[in-house]
Write an enzyme that holds these catalytic residues in place. Sequence first.
Site, PDB file in Angstrom:
ATOM      1  N   HIS B  69      38.708 -13.958  72.027  1.00  0.00           N
ATOM      2  CA  HIS B  69      38.158 -13.621  70.715  1.00  0.00           C
ATOM      3  C   HIS B  69      37.404 -14.820  70.144  1.00  0.00           C
ATOM      4  CE1 HIS B  69      39.075 -11.375  66.712  1.00  0.00           C
ATOM      5  NE2 HIS B  69      37.969 -12.080  66.584  1.00  0.00           N
ATOM      6  N   HIS B  71      33.313 -16.004  68.338  1.00  0.00           N
ATOM      7  CA  HIS B  71      32.007 -15.585  67.828  1.00  0.00           C
ATOM      8  C   HIS B  71      30.964 -16.610  68.255  1.00  0.00           C
ATOM      9  CE1 HIS B  71      33.838 -12.465  65.260  1.00  0.00           C
ATOM     10  NE2 HIS B  71      34.842 -13.312  65.185  1.00  0.00           N
ATOM     11  N   LEU B  72      30.064 -16.178  69.120  1.00  0.00           N
ATOM     12  CA  LEU B  72      29.030 -17.109  69.585  1.00  0.00           C
ATOM     13  C   LEU B  72      27.750 -16.973  68.755  1.00  0.00           C
ATOM     14  CD1 LEU B  72      29.560 -16.986  73.456  1.00  0.00           C
ATOM     15  CD2 LEU B  72      30.277 -18.750  71.833  1.00  0.00           C
ATOM     16  N   HIS B 188      40.531  -5.128  64.504  1.00  0.00           N
ATOM     17  CA  HIS B 188      40.685  -6.094  63.411  1.00  0.00           C
ATOM     18  C   HIS B 188      41.371  -5.300  62.297  1.00  0.00           C
ATOM     19  CE1 HIS B 188      38.508  -8.753  60.252  1.00  0.00           C
ATOM     20  NE2 HIS B 188      38.871  -7.709  59.555  1.00  0.00           N
ATOM     21  N   HIS B 241      44.118 -10.985  66.199  1.00  0.00           N
ATOM     22  CA  HIS B 241      44.568 -11.972  65.202  1.00  0.00           C
ATOM     23  C   HIS B 241      45.650 -11.514  64.228  1.00  0.00           C
ATOM     24  CE1 HIS B 241      41.544  -9.817  62.909  1.00  0.00           C
ATOM     25  NE2 HIS B 241      40.523 -10.513  63.381  1.00  0.00           N
ATOM     26  N   ASP B 327      39.565 -16.875  67.685  1.00  0.00           N
ATOM     27  CA  ASP B 327      38.743 -16.346  66.594  1.00  0.00           C
ATOM     28  C   ASP B 327      37.802 -17.431  66.056  1.00  0.00           C
ATOM     29  OD1 ASP B 327      37.599 -14.626  64.810  1.00  0.00           O
ATOM     30  OD2 ASP B 327      39.303 -14.512  63.451  1.00  0.00           O
ATOM     31  N   HIS B 331      30.302 -21.478  61.168  1.00  0.00           N
ATOM     32  CA  HIS B 331      29.368 -21.175  60.080  1.00  0.00           C
ATOM     33  C   HIS B 331      28.505 -22.388  59.785  1.00  0.00           C
ATOM     34  CE1 HIS B 331      30.604 -17.176  58.960  1.00  0.00           C
ATOM     35  NE2 HIS B 331      31.882 -17.544  58.991  1.00  0.00           N
ATOM     36  N   PHE B 345      34.031 -16.074  55.525  1.00  0.00           N
ATOM     37  CA  PHE B 345      35.325 -16.142  56.192  1.00  0.00           C
ATOM     38  C   PHE B 345      35.134 -16.761  57.580  1.00  0.00           C
ATOM     39  CE2 PHE B 345      36.164 -12.578  53.258  1.00  0.00           C
ATOM     40  CZ  PHE B 345      37.469 -12.829  52.852  1.00  0.00           C
TER      41      PHE B 345
END
Lengths: 327, 456
Positions: B69, B71-72, B188, B241, B327, B331, B345
């Site tokens: 899990h 985020h690319l 999620h 998560h 996760d 950002h 988030f």
Amino acid sequence: MPVGNLTANGAGRRHVLDLDDFSPQEIAAVLDNSRAMREVLGRDIKKVPALRGRVIVTLFYEASTRTRISFEEAGKVLSADVINMSASGSSVEKGESLLDTGLTLQAMGINVIVIRHPHSGAPYLLARHLDRVSVVNAGDGLHAHPTQALLDLYTVREKLGKLEGLKVVIVGDVLHSRVARSDLWGFAKMGAKVTLSGPATLLPPEFLRCKGRLPESHALASVQVDTDLDRAIDGADVVMALRLQSERQDGGYLPSLREYVRRWQVTEGRLSRARPGALLMHPGPMNEGIEVSAAVAHGDNSAIQEQVTNGVAVRMALLYQLTTGNT
Amino acid sequence: MTPSPETVLIQNARVIDPSRNLDLTGDILISGGKIVSAEAQVPPEGLPQGCQVIPAKGLVACPGFIDLHCHLREPGFEYKETIATGTRAAAKGGFTSLCCMPNTQPAIDSAAVVDFILRRARAEGVVRVFPIGCVTKGRHGKKLAELEELASAGAVAFSDDGDPVHDANLMRRALTYSADLGRPISNHCQDRVLSRGGVMAEGWTATLLGLTGIPAAAEEAMVARDLALAELTGGRLHLAHLSTAGSVALVMQAKERGIPVTAEVCPHHLTITDTWALGNKGTNGDSVGTGGYDTATKVYPPLRQQADVDALVDALSEGIIDCIATDHAPHDVVSKRVTYQDAAFGISVLETALGSLMQLAHRGKLSINQLVERLTVGPAKVLGPSFTDLATLKPGTPADIVLFDPDLEWTVDTRQFISNGKNTPLEGVKLKGRVAVTLVEGKVVYQALNTREQGS
């Protein structure tokens, strides 16, 4: 004519964000200085040169009447230059971020930013990133309204002669009240016993559930919760009614305003259960006939108008302490 | 990056291979990108010319970590992270396989986007990248995405992560329809009605900060719903998560009843609490510090209370929770340098995961072997049998290996992050345990500049 007898305690503080980081001594010093400021406000010519050459900006992202004007008057009586800025009509409308706005004001040599913002913690963002400006919180989201709490403390101390040991009942929408949060810190630190009352849906769930979870040494450990206002008000020295926003009804917090009025309106009958001479307070703006009955709002116990006058004095004291403590 | 030599020897490591319950001091010999042996010491005489020797005394050598899990951010949010930066951050964190979530722009809801990511990963990435496809078209929660097409193109699981599959009936259909595709649906869990307006965990800290809380029930209500649907459909449910003690209890019950469910937990939910939002790095939970409203602590699910952390750690140790996933949610600075309410988030996790998790080992909550298991075999099992070879040091399998120093102390300094996401509440925090070398298919993709034991 100068201001007489000011206490130096608290000099060195740069920001006023909430009362949680004030010591009881520092709060007492602000209240003492507020009394000297109150005297200035009683003069024919309300002007002292204490803050001549200082620039204060009131940066308001939310509507306000009494708080903004109160800060403006406080600054002007002390001879500061006060610039009022509101979100509409400024670069904020072009999407300038809060932080950029703060940096811009700092670059212009502003000494104090008085900020009101709908988001909790907004003043902390400025305080963390600005190194040459004092930040004063004039209300942030649901979090804090420290100058309101200080004026409440001042009003009670002037009217009842002390704070320690008093029973203070705060009734209404505590969940959404920044005034209640700061009042909690203020009254608890000064040794008063606070009871929160109101619909269980409008009390912070943690105060309902956290019985015994706070260590005894914690400043807020003495706070009580009682949804039964008739019982809570018993023997109270101060009753503070909070504004009930009508949106709360739509949000499912309340069955109806009618039921709220029946259970939690501060009425003459309920007030008669408090100590004789108990104070009725309200941070404003007030919904007469909802959180307080009209008779009570304008009755002998009401200290509501006095709160407003004292607000100017307390803000003068704070501005004075901030700007002279950091030269 | 150095060209991959034909033969690599990792010498004198503590070899941990949870797939075979192996924990011994030995060598790992790699040839042609595959493991030749990972047990006995290899006599130096027999080594071929040009063999690369990695001295690893004092280091743990284990299968590379698999992240279920992360985020690319590519395509669409390249200012937050790219496949190039994300995979390099992963290598630095010891991860050799990443499953990337489909909340990109466009979302990963077609074979074309899966293919784009796989191509970018081959061209720019340094670790393996496995896209996760959407459950619903455009992640809108209205209609099923073409799940078979996504699977055939290379999606290894399905999720609308960032959002739940809110419509219970649609979730039911997704579980039913995907049952023959051999891929889990990772949900999620967040009841958006219960969590409305919430920015952190409901609790004392939220009350102090005047921030709207997200009750544990917002997660638990949907976990309970999904477990009922998994039982009803026999579909493959994976719970992303988990963050609350109540969720743990629900999963335990479900597993006891034989419901086919797996679950993951993130390093931050295992190690820090909501009090970190007060800005005191968890040291004072009673009032707001100067660093108050630290937006780096804003994450979904929110950081919760100590009782939840304890329950999650126990559940991970007991295997009720199957694996650890990061996760990783990088950002840009602007998304976090705003008020708490406005802040995005997410936490940037890849480069701190091991150091954070090693606290659990150092405190005796989990053994290092258990931790390694939950970072390798655990996630591989969630993904299915085709991943078994990526979570073992068995001879003949791809040489995806991480070497780490379990005792090296270091201080988190986001200026040193490879990830574009500098958003971590751990800035300035001391951690113990750090990756030294990461290999993918026998090739060194990360090597720390100064590791304590190397060369000794």
